[in-house]
Design a protein around this motif. Structure first.
Motif, PDB file in Angstrom:
ATOM      1  N   ALA A 127       0.828  -1.199   0.009  1.00 19.38           N
ATOM      2  CA  ALA A 127       0.027  -0.012  -0.188  1.00 19.38           C
ATOM      3  C   ALA A 127       0.798   1.065   0.002  1.00 19.38           C
ATOM      4  CB  ALA A 127      -0.836  -0.110   1.234  1.00 19.38           C
ATOM      5  N   ALA A 128       0.326   2.337  -0.496  1.00 18.50           N
ATOM      6  CA  ALA A 128       1.195   3.555  -0.452  1.00 18.50           C
ATOM      7  C   ALA A 128       1.159   4.085   0.928  1.00 18.50           C
ATOM      8  CB  ALA A 128       0.355   4.633  -1.268  1.00 18.50           C
ATOM      9  N   LEU A 129       2.280   4.575   1.368  1.00 16.85           N
ATOM     10  CA  LEU A 129       2.304   5.321   2.719  1.00 16.85           C
ATOM     11  C   LEU A 129       2.645   6.869   2.588  1.00 16.85           C
ATOM     12  CD1 LEU A 129       2.547   4.661   5.917  1.00 16.85           C
ATOM     13  CD2 LEU A 129       5.032   4.043   5.335  1.00 16.85           C
ATOM     14  N   GLY A 130       1.679   7.535   2.650  1.00 13.41           N
ATOM     15  CA  GLY A 130       2.239   9.013   2.365  1.00 13.41           C
ATOM     16  C   GLY A 130       2.252   9.193   0.865  1.00 13.41           C
ATOM     17  N   ASP A 131       2.900  10.328   0.573  1.00 17.37           N
ATOM     18  CA  ASP A 131       2.968  10.826  -0.784  1.00 17.37           C
ATOM     19  C   ASP A 131       4.039  10.108  -1.740  1.00 17.37           C
ATOM     20  OD1 ASP A 131       0.814  12.212  -0.717  1.00 17.37           O
ATOM     21  OD2 ASP A 131       1.759  14.231   0.002  1.00 17.37           O
ATOM     22  N   GLU A 132       5.092   9.538  -0.806  1.00 18.53           N
ATOM     23  CA  GLU A 132       6.517   9.179  -1.440  1.00 18.53           C
ATOM     24  C   GLU A 132       6.552   7.973  -1.374  1.00 18.53           C
ATOM     25  OE1 GLU A 132       9.692  11.618  -0.728  1.00 18.53           O
ATOM     26  OE2 GLU A 132       8.359  13.730  -0.207  1.00 18.53           O
ATOM     27  N   PHE A 133       6.289   7.262  -0.272  1.00 25.19           N
ATOM     28  CA  PHE A 133       6.540   5.858   0.091  1.00 25.19           C
ATOM     29  C   PHE A 133       5.522   4.934  -0.252  1.00 25.19           C
ATOM     30  CE2 PHE A 133       8.485   9.211   2.849  1.00 25.19           C
ATOM     31  CZ  PHE A 133       9.899   8.668   2.664  1.00 25.19           C
ATOM     32  N   ILE A 134       6.139   3.505  -0.311  1.00 24.12           N
ATOM     33  CA  ILE A 134       5.458   2.331  -0.737  1.00 24.12           C
ATOM     34  C   ILE A 134       5.748   1.466   0.703  1.00 24.12           C
ATOM     35  CG2 ILE A 134       4.866   0.454  -1.917  1.00 24.12           C
ATOM     36  CD1 ILE A 134       4.030   3.069  -3.026  1.00 24.12           C
ATOM     37  N   LEU A 135       4.658   0.716   1.212  1.00 21.25           N
ATOM     38  CA  LEU A 135       4.870   0.066   2.319  1.00 21.25           C
ATOM     39  C   LEU A 135       4.412  -1.518   2.074  1.00 21.25           C
ATOM     40  CD1 LEU A 135       4.930  -0.760   5.480  1.00 21.25           C
ATOM     41  CD2 LEU A 135       2.503  -0.200   5.554  1.00 21.25           C
ATOM     42  N   LEU A 136       5.371  -2.370   2.286  1.00 21.80           N
ATOM     43  CA  LEU A 136       5.098  -3.784   2.019  1.00 21.80           C
ATOM     44  C   LEU A 136       4.807  -4.493   3.520  1.00 21.80           C
ATOM     45  CD1 LEU A 136       7.535  -2.704  -0.102  1.00 21.80           C
ATOM     46  CD2 LEU A 136       7.033  -4.934  -1.077  1.00 21.80           C
ATOM     47  N   LEU A 137       4.078  -5.336   3.649  1.00 22.22           N
ATOM     48  CA  LEU A 137       3.746  -6.086   4.744  1.00 22.22           C
ATOM     49  C   LEU A 137       3.847  -7.446   4.444  1.00 22.22           C
ATOM     50  CD1 LEU A 137       0.749  -4.140   6.582  1.00 22.22           C
ATOM     51  CD2 LEU A 137       3.357  -4.075   7.267  1.00 22.22           C
ATOM     52  N   ALA A 138       4.686  -8.176   5.005  1.00 22.96           N
ATOM     53  CA  ALA A 138       4.731  -9.676   4.581  1.00 22.96           C
ATOM     54  C   ALA A 138       4.651 -10.786   5.829  1.00 22.96           C
ATOM     55  CB  ALA A 138       6.241  -9.938   4.215  1.00 22.96           C
ATOM     56  N   ASP A 139       3.931 -11.892   5.388  1.00 23.70           N
ATOM     57  CA  ASP A 139       3.362 -12.763   6.335  1.00 23.70           C
ATOM     58  C   ASP A 139       4.108 -14.237   6.052  1.00 23.70           C
ATOM     59  OD1 ASP A 139       2.282 -11.892   8.620  1.00 23.70           O
ATOM     60  OD2 ASP A 139       0.203 -12.099   7.724  1.00 23.70           O
ATOM     61  N   ASP A 140       4.943 -15.000   6.761  1.00 21.94           N
ATOM     62  CA  ASP A 140       5.491 -16.122   6.567  1.00 21.94           C
ATOM     63  C   ASP A 140       4.186 -17.234   6.416  1.00 21.94           C
ATOM     64  OD1 ASP A 140       6.837 -18.329   6.079  1.00 21.94           O
ATOM     65  OD2 ASP A 140       8.217 -17.968   7.897  1.00 21.94           O
TER      66      ASP A 140
END
Length: 399
Positions: A127-140
């Motif tokens: 998902a987008a995090l603010g205007d400049e960053f992208i967030l990746l969340l990962a589950d094993d």
């Protein structure tokens, strides 16, 4: 004099280089600090605190796919190396989210190390995090995926195995109805019906045993158990099967108590299955040997038969559920394909191991090793009598 001047010049140059190096290092540290402060300042307020408690691996990347934040789990999973997002699949997913602004999630099987040795199954939400960053969340999801595959495979195998005896019973019932006036045919069909019914009963019983095994916590429910008693009971339960083939059961118990910590009924079932397997594959008028001994803080039980032996390439797989070396022969002998799987699960749950030595036309020896429970408060002398004529396990060139 010239040498002294040269040494002074070299010292001055070395000092200058050292000062320049320290200045460069401090400048680099200052830039890193300023960059970190800038990144933290640009990330949405409170995002770092939230990410620290989400309980997942997370990676934050900037507009040029540089990693600006990642927790230890992301490095442990092999998703990040240095300041780089390792896998092209994740980079592409981040690009799509940056381009469209829509949250995406997908499951990947990714290499875990730089050489591609070992994989990890991860479910990633981007998902987008603010205007400049992208967030990746990962589950094993590696273990969950493996368990689901085993469960699916088990259900498919059980369905297939149940169809055979059930279908045979139905056909035999119809045949008996059609041959109502033929006493010889009725007797023949009745004998087949009994055989298929016994096979179905054995299969259902093994499935129940597997379910009970998976629901038993040996650590919580276990207690001190003398393997001498367990083996004696297992031999007693298989005597009728052995007598039907005129097979002699030779049993040698340990002179001292062979104490382990565990579930006595589960252990008895495991050794019964092991002895029953040896009887099933032994020719008539032969012997099956069962021996117990205690050595090097291990309780060892060996079951030896004079059967056809197991090919080397098959020995690793015989403990798999429903696996048969010779499917036609196994069906003829009434095997369910679950007996050795139950043995392995019971032994593993008790902290032990089961191994096999086998040679074509020379028989097989299955050996179970369990950790000995010392100082269990069992009176010395129990089980001291040696029964049968079996030599100690390991003699005669077998393990």
């Amino acid at each position: 004099m010239d040498d002294i001047i040269l040494m002074l010049i070299a010292g001055i140059i070395g000092l200058a280089i050292g000062v320049a190096g320290m200045s460069a290092y401090r400048e680099s540290q200052n830039r890193r600090s300023l960059l970190a402060e800038k990144v933290e300042a640009e990330l949405p307020p409170g995002s770092i605190e939230v990410l620290s408690i989400v309980g997942r691996a997370f990676v934050v990347v900037d507009e040029i796919d540089g990693v600006v934040r990642a927790n230890p789990s992301a490095y442990a999973y092999g998703l990040v190396r240095g300041h780089t997002l390792v896998h092209p699949e994740l980079v592409e997913l981040a690009h799509r989210v940056r381009a469209h602004g829509v949250i995406e999630e997908k499951q990947f099987e990714l290499s875990r190390g730089p050489l591609g040795q070992g994989t990890i199954v991860v479910h990633v939400r981007v998902a987008a995090l603010g205007d400049e960053f992208i967030l990746l969340l990962a589950d094993d999801r590696t273990e969950i995926t493996r368990t689901e595959a085993i469960r699916t495979d088990f259900v498919a195998n059980v369905s297939h195995e149940l169809k055979t005896p059930v279908g045979a019973i139905m056909l035999l019932g119809e045949a008996m109805d059609d041959a109502a006036g033929d006493e010889v045919a009725i007797r023949r069909f009745a004998g087949r019906l009994q055989k298929e019914s016994a096979r179905l009963k054995a299969l259902v019983q093994d499935i129940i045993e597997l379910s009970r095994l998976q629901g038993t916590n040996v650590v919580v429910q276990g207690k001190p158990v003398d393997i001498n008693d367990v083996v004696a009971e297992a031999v007693d339960r298989t005597k009728l099967t052995a007598d039907n083939k005129n097979i002699t059961l030779s049993m040698g118990l340990a002179k001292e108590p062979a104490m382990v910590f565990g579930d006595q009924e589960l252990l008895t079932t495991a050794f019964k299955n092991l002895i029953d397997n040896a009887i099933r594959y032994s020719p008539e008028d032969t012997a099956v040997g069962v021996g117990v001994r205690v050595k090097d803080s291990l309780v060892q039980v060996s079951v030896t038969d004079r059967g056809p032996g197991i090919p080397v390439e098959e020995q690793e797989r015989i403990f798999e559920r429903f696996y048969r070396v010779d499917e036609a022969r196994d069906r003829q002998t009434g095997g369910t394909g679950l007996g050795l799987s139950i043995v392995k699960h019971v032994v593993s749950n008790h902290g032990g191991e089961v191994t096999v030595w086998s040679q074509i036309n020379s028989g097989s020896t299955f050996t179970v090793r369990l950790p000995e429970l010392e100082d269990a408060g069992v009176p010395q002398g129990k089980g001291a009598e040696i029964k049968g004529t079996l030599s100690a396990p390991g003699e005669g060139g077998r393990p």
